[in-house]
Design a protein around this motif. Structure first.
Motif, short mmCIF file in Angstrom:
data_model
loop_
_atom_site.label_atom_id
_atom_site.label_comp_id
_atom_site.label_asym_id
_atom_site.label_seq_id
_atom_site.Cartn_x
_atom_site.Cartn_y
_atom_site.Cartn_z
N TYR A 189 82.46 7.68 25.73
CA TYR A 189 81.75 7.51 26.96
C TYR A 189 80.69 8.62 27.23
O TYR A 189 80.46 9.71 26.57
CB TYR A 189 82.70 7.76 28.31
CG TYR A 189 83.85 7.02 28.21
CD1 TYR A 189 85.08 7.46 27.63
CD2 TYR A 189 83.92 6.10 29.12
CE1 TYR A 189 86.08 6.77 27.73
CE2 TYR A 189 85.19 5.37 29.25
CZ TYR A 189 86.15 5.53 28.55
OH TYR A 189 87.41 4.70 28.65
N TYR A 191 84.12 1.69 21.58
CA TYR A 191 85.16 1.76 21.51
C TYR A 191 85.93 1.10 20.16
O TYR A 191 85.14 0.38 19.47
CB TYR A 191 86.11 1.18 22.47
CG TYR A 191 86.14 -0.32 22.84
CD1 TYR A 191 85.13 -1.09 23.53
CD2 TYR A 191 87.27 -0.95 22.51
CE1 TYR A 191 85.21 -2.28 23.72
CE2 TYR A 191 87.31 -2.39 22.52
CZ TYR A 191 86.30 -2.96 23.32
OH TYR A 191 86.27 -4.39 23.55
N TYR A 206 87.48 6.06 22.07
CA TYR A 206 86.48 5.50 22.99
C TYR A 206 85.13 6.74 23.07
O TYR A 206 85.60 7.84 23.04
CB TYR A 206 86.99 5.50 24.56
CG TYR A 206 88.24 4.60 24.53
CD1 TYR A 206 89.56 5.40 24.42
CD2 TYR A 206 88.20 3.42 24.90
CE1 TYR A 206 90.44 4.64 24.63
CE2 TYR A 206 89.45 2.61 24.78
CZ TYR A 206 90.57 3.28 24.84
OH TYR A 206 91.78 2.65 24.84
N LEU A 235 81.31 3.42 29.33
CA LEU A 235 81.80 3.16 28.17
C LEU A 235 80.40 2.80 27.06
O LEU A 235 79.83 1.97 27.28
CB LEU A 235 82.64 2.18 28.07
CG LEU A 235 83.39 1.87 26.64
CD1 LEU A 235 84.21 3.12 26.24
CD2 LEU A 235 84.26 0.69 26.70
N ASN A 237 88.32 -2.96 30.02
CA ASN A 237 88.37 -1.54 29.44
C ASN A 237 88.29 -0.68 30.74
O ASN A 237 88.09 -1.31 32.02
CB ASN A 237 86.83 -1.25 28.64
CG ASN A 237 86.96 -1.80 27.30
OD1 ASN A 237 87.93 -1.27 26.42
ND2 ASN A 237 85.81 -2.35 26.87
N GLY A 268 80.75 -1.25 24.58
CA GLY A 268 80.99 -1.10 25.58
C GLY A 268 79.79 -1.52 26.53
O GLY A 268 79.28 -2.46 26.19
#
Lengths: 113, 115
Positions: A35, A48, A33, A45, B102, A58
């Motif tokens: 971020y 991913y 991922y 996010l 998520n 994301g």
């Protein structure tokens, strides 16, 4: 094990420049991922990946691109950097789905001026 | 939209005081719940997690959290804080709906502990 490593630690970019943030994990995790963390906003996010060759957007993907050619590496590409991309970027990985514990890298602090 | 709310932006306590940080999520279905901590200059690390079972979860460094499904809450507690607990604390949730979502983070609560 090193866990999740990120390079560089700090970077200053001029508006319009491009760069790649590197992320590598040595835990053989399938999920990875990216971020971004902005003050007072928590983590959002960006992209991913559920395995090599598979990536997905994301919450905030605009202005970024990713690739996942190997299990270990998950680079994040910034094209045409903008001041709004000034942030701290964290890479993370997990063995299974996002519902499992995620392991975070030390972060890259990026400033775009 | 699915979200996570943390009630306090900044909490200041003296050493030995008790701590409770609030966290609420917005969905009534199945969730996995987490508290992550970020010490100054360091990366996020897991403090504790709840997947199922006993709603009182114990984590590292004397922290615990209680999952109250009826209140959509997962508050973090510690009976007696130390100066070394100074950090930013993030509540995070994974929602399971038609497909697994998520990890969604709250905005974080900065804890400052005065010696």
């Amino acid at each position: 094990n090193a866990g999740v490593t990120q390079t560089p630690k700090f970077r200053i970019l001029k508006i319009g420049q491009s760069m790649t943030l590197q992320c590598t994990q040595d835990m053989n995790h399938n999920y990875m991922y990216w971020y971004r963390q902005d003050p007072g906003m928590g983590l959002k996010l960006i992209y991913y990946s559920v395995g090599a060759g598979i990536t997905d957007k994301g919450e905030v993907p605009n202005g970024y691109n990713v690739s996942r050619s190997t299990t270990e590496d998950f680079p994040l590409r910034l094209e045409l950097a903008a001041p709004s991309q000034t942030s701290v970027y964290f890479c993370a990985s997990s063995y299974r789905s996002p519902g499992a514990e995620q392991y975070f890298g030390p972060g890259t602090r990026l400033t775009v001026t | 939209a699915q979200s996570v709310s943390q009630h306090n932006h900044h909490v200041i306590l003296s050493e030995a005081a008790s701590l409770e940080l609030g966290c609420n999520y917005s969905y009534g279905g199945t969730v996995n719940l987490f508290w992550y901590v970020q010490y100054p200059g360091q990366h996020l690390q897991l403090l504790l997690k709840y997947f199922s079972g006993d709603p009182l979860v114990k984590g590292i460094k004397g922290f615990e959290a209680e999952f109250i499904k009826s209140k959509f809450s997962f508050n973090l507690r510690k009976p007696s804080v130390q100066w070394s607990d100074t950090a930013e604390y993030f509540c995070a949730v994974v929602y399971y709906g038609g497909s697994q979502g998520n990890l969604i983070f709250g905005k974080g609560t900065k804890l400052s502990v005065k010696p």
